[in-house]
Design a protein around this motif. Sequence first.
Motif, PDB file in Angstrom:
ATOM      1  N   GLU A 186       0.836  -1.206   0.000  1.00  0.00           N
ATOM      2  CA  GLU A 186       0.000   0.000   0.000  1.00  0.00           C
ATOM      3  C   GLU A 186       0.875   1.262   0.000  1.00  0.00           C
ATOM      4  O   GLU A 186       0.652   2.201  -0.772  1.00  0.00           O
ATOM      5  CB  GLU A 186      -0.904  -0.025   1.238  1.00  0.00           C
ATOM      6  N   GLU A 187       1.917   1.256   0.844  1.00  0.00           N
ATOM      7  CA  GLU A 187       2.825   2.416   0.895  1.00  0.00           C
ATOM      8  C   GLU A 187       3.557   2.598  -0.434  1.00  0.00           C
ATOM      9  O   GLU A 187       3.761   3.723  -0.896  1.00  0.00           O
ATOM     10  CB  GLU A 187       3.831   2.244   2.042  1.00  0.00           C
ATOM     11  N   ILE A 188       3.940   1.482  -1.050  1.00  0.00           N
ATOM     12  CA  ILE A 188       4.634   1.554  -2.345  1.00  0.00           C
ATOM     13  C   ILE A 188       3.706   2.121  -3.418  1.00  0.00           C
ATOM     14  O   ILE A 188       4.101   2.971  -4.222  1.00  0.00           O
ATOM     15  CB  ILE A 188       5.163   0.156  -2.758  1.00  0.00           C
ATOM     16  N   PRO A 202       7.778  10.642  -1.564  1.00  0.00           N
ATOM     17  CA  PRO A 202       7.025  11.320  -0.496  1.00  0.00           C
ATOM     18  C   PRO A 202       7.714  11.250   0.871  1.00  0.00           C
ATOM     19  O   PRO A 202       7.517  12.134   1.704  1.00  0.00           O
ATOM     20  CB  PRO A 202       5.684  10.585  -0.472  1.00  0.00           C
ATOM     21  N   TYR A 203       8.513  10.214   1.105  1.00  0.00           N
ATOM     22  CA  TYR A 203       9.227  10.130   2.392  1.00  0.00           C
ATOM     23  C   TYR A 203      10.322  11.195   2.446  1.00  0.00           C
ATOM     24  O   TYR A 203      10.514  11.847   3.475  1.00  0.00           O
ATOM     25  CB  TYR A 203       9.818   8.728   2.600  1.00  0.00           C
ATOM     26  N   CYS A 204      11.051  11.363   1.318  1.00  0.00           N
ATOM     27  CA  CYS A 204      12.066  12.424   1.255  1.00  0.00           C
ATOM     28  C   CYS A 204      11.391  13.786   1.440  1.00  0.00           C
ATOM     29  O   CYS A 204      11.908  14.663   2.138  1.00  0.00           O
ATOM     30  CB  CYS A 204      12.804  12.382  -0.087  1.00  0.00           C
ATOM     31  N   LEU A 283       9.775  -2.559  11.042  1.00  0.00           N
ATOM     32  CA  LEU A 283      10.647  -1.982  10.028  1.00  0.00           C
ATOM     33  C   LEU A 283      10.090  -2.344   8.658  1.00  0.00           C
ATOM     34  O   LEU A 283       9.943  -3.528   8.334  1.00  0.00           O
ATOM     35  CB  LEU A 283      12.071  -2.527  10.206  1.00  0.00           C
ATOM     36  N   HIS A 284       9.738  -1.317   7.891  1.00  0.00           N
ATOM     37  CA  HIS A 284       9.188  -1.505   6.550  1.00  0.00           C
ATOM     38  C   HIS A 284      10.277  -1.352   5.505  1.00  0.00           C
ATOM     39  O   HIS A 284      10.882  -0.288   5.400  1.00  0.00           O
ATOM     40  CB  HIS A 284       8.079  -0.472   6.283  1.00  0.00           C
ATOM     41  N   THR A 285      10.516  -2.403   4.752  1.00  0.00           N
ATOM     42  CA  THR A 285      11.508  -2.363   3.682  1.00  0.00           C
ATOM     43  C   THR A 285      10.890  -2.955   2.426  1.00  0.00           C
ATOM     44  O   THR A 285       9.873  -3.652   2.496  1.00  0.00           O
ATOM     45  CB  THR A 285      12.789  -3.119   4.114  1.00  0.00           C
ATOM     46  N   VAL A 297       8.587   3.307  -6.381  1.00  0.00           N
ATOM     47  CA  VAL A 297       9.335   4.167  -5.462  1.00  0.00           C
ATOM     48  C   VAL A 297       9.054   3.727  -4.032  1.00  0.00           C
ATOM     49  O   VAL A 297       7.900   3.509  -3.657  1.00  0.00           O
ATOM     50  CB  VAL A 297       8.900   5.646  -5.656  1.00  0.00           C
ATOM     51  N   TYR A 298      10.116   3.593  -3.244  1.00  0.00           N
ATOM     52  CA  TYR A 298       9.925   3.278  -1.824  1.00  0.00           C
ATOM     53  C   TYR A 298      11.116   3.781  -1.027  1.00  0.00           C
ATOM     54  O   TYR A 298      12.200   3.990  -1.575  1.00  0.00           O
ATOM     55  CB  TYR A 298       9.723   1.766  -1.624  1.00  0.00           C
ATOM     56  N   HIS A 299      10.924   3.960   0.259  1.00  0.00           N
ATOM     57  CA  HIS A 299      11.939   4.516   1.149  1.00  0.00           C
ATOM     58  C   HIS A 299      11.757   3.771   2.477  1.00  0.00           C
ATOM     59  O   HIS A 299      10.735   3.947   3.143  1.00  0.00           O
ATOM     60  CB  HIS A 299      11.652   6.025   1.292  1.00  0.00           C
ATOM     61  N   TRP A 300      12.700   2.907   2.811  1.00  0.00           N
ATOM     62  CA  TRP A 300      12.511   2.067   4.007  1.00  0.00           C
ATOM     63  C   TRP A 300      12.469   2.936   5.265  1.00  0.00           C
ATOM     64  O   TRP A 300      13.011   4.047   5.293  1.00  0.00           O
ATOM     65  CB  TRP A 300      13.586   0.976   4.085  1.00  0.00           C
ATOM     66  N   HIS A 301      11.868   2.425   6.326  1.00  0.00           N
ATOM     67  CA  HIS A 301      11.710   3.210   7.561  1.00  0.00           C
ATOM     68  C   HIS A 301      11.244   2.322   8.702  1.00  0.00           C
ATOM     69  O   HIS A 301      10.860   1.170   8.490  1.00  0.00           O
ATOM     70  CB  HIS A 301      10.694   4.335   7.346  1.00  0.00           C
ATOM     71  N   ILE A 302      11.253   2.891   9.894  1.00  0.00           N
ATOM     72  CA  ILE A 302      10.750   2.198  11.086  1.00  0.00           C
ATOM     73  C   ILE A 302       9.576   2.998  11.645  1.00  0.00           C
ATOM     74  O   ILE A 302       9.602   4.230  11.642  1.00  0.00           O
ATOM     75  CB  ILE A 302      11.874   2.078  12.148  1.00  0.00           C
ATOM     76  N   GLU A 303       8.550   2.299  12.091  1.00  0.00           N
ATOM     77  CA  GLU A 303       7.420   2.953  12.762  1.00  0.00           C
ATOM     78  C   GLU A 303       7.323   2.372  14.175  1.00  0.00           C
ATOM     79  O   GLU A 303       7.499   1.168  14.356  1.00  0.00           O
ATOM     80  CB  GLU A 303       6.119   2.699  11.987  1.00  0.00           C
ATOM     81  N   ILE A 304       7.071   3.233  15.161  1.00  0.00           N
ATOM     82  CA  ILE A 304       6.961   2.752  16.545  1.00  0.00           C
ATOM     83  C   ILE A 304       5.654   3.266  17.141  1.00  0.00           C
ATOM     84  O   ILE A 304       5.357   4.461  17.088  1.00  0.00           O
ATOM     85  CB  ILE A 304       8.138   3.215  17.426  1.00  0.00           C
TER      86      ILE A 304
HETATM   87 ZN   LIG Z   1       5.539   2.060   6.791  1.00  0.00          ZN
END
Ligand SMILES: [Zn+2]
Length: 342
Positions: A186-188, A202-204, A283-285, A297-304
């Motif tokens: 979904e994020e991708i 969009p993450y940048c 951790l989303h990768t 397009v994707y940008h890995w990240h961590i959500e807490i």
């Molecule tokens: Zn995410």
Amino acid sequence: MGINEFIEVRKDFIVPSRISIISKVRGLRPKEFKYGKVVRKTPLSECPFCPGNEFKTPPATLVVKLVNGEVLYLKDSDTERVRDWKVRIFPNKFPALTTLGTSLNYGYHEVIVETPEHIDLPYVKDLNQYVLVFKAIVKRFTNVLKDPKINHVILIKNYGPLSGASLEHPHMQFFATSFPLPYVVEEITYSTKYYKDYGRCPYCELISKDLNSSRFIYGNEGFIILSARAPRSPYEVWVLPKRHERSFINITDEEIRYLVDALQKILKAYEKCLGNPSFNLWLHTSPKKLSNGDDYVYHWHIEISPILTTWGGFEKGSGTYIIPVSPEEAGEYLKKCVRELI
Ligand SMILES: [Zn+2]
Ligand SMILES: [Zn+2]
Ligand SMILES: [Zn+2]
């Protein structure tokens, strides 16, 4: 001010279909959340994650050992266990996925023990140890992703009794699946659309937009911590690498140092300033591939996501979250807290 000013609907920056309702009607202060406090327990002599109890777990797939300052990566055999380890990764005794699976149930579900020390802390105290943990994870992920049947991997940490964690010994888990995981897909989808519309990830974009906002909590050379714009729980934060990169396994050794610094800071802030709540971290990768090709397009990240309230029927049934603290208030509070910890 009327009630109109107290209730505000926000859309997530990445996935606009995800909505949070910021409702300050209750006016809760940070320490007034009575939900999800961690109860400290006495150490368990029978803890299967403690040194000496290695035979209580399946054989490790990766063990990190330090010998004369040199880092060794080893593994257990069926009949022997590596002793005096620093980090230990092994299959979950009660797995949700198995390499014996013949359908979508094929996969890896492993436990990462973050320290030999049986201590009830949400983060690893020694940053050098924390670095070893993440280096081991990158190594294991890289290996697992070489399995042609594996497409995607997710790292998670459940902390505290309300998180789903069943043991207090510091640990994380990962799940490696043959199919791409739906939230990441979904994020991708939205990231790729955003890129097509605006020519930027969009993450940048989020990093540059929120850097000077009250949602900014902490930043170092490699990472930035933001209070989520449309949180699903109060004080939800995102930890984002500054370098645009879709896959976590391409993190550099230098970036790992910045990552553990950032993680330790925010988890300490939860512990000291939110009353040590239970939380979930993921951790989303990027998956290895998507059905519609490599052009995304994707940008890995961590959500807490700290567990300070409970989801009711509305949240579970609608994908809309009622949050009693604004993301800006949460950001300012956590930023101040992180500053005071330094
Ligand atoms: Zn995410
Ligand atoms: Zn233990
Ligand atoms: Zn990016």
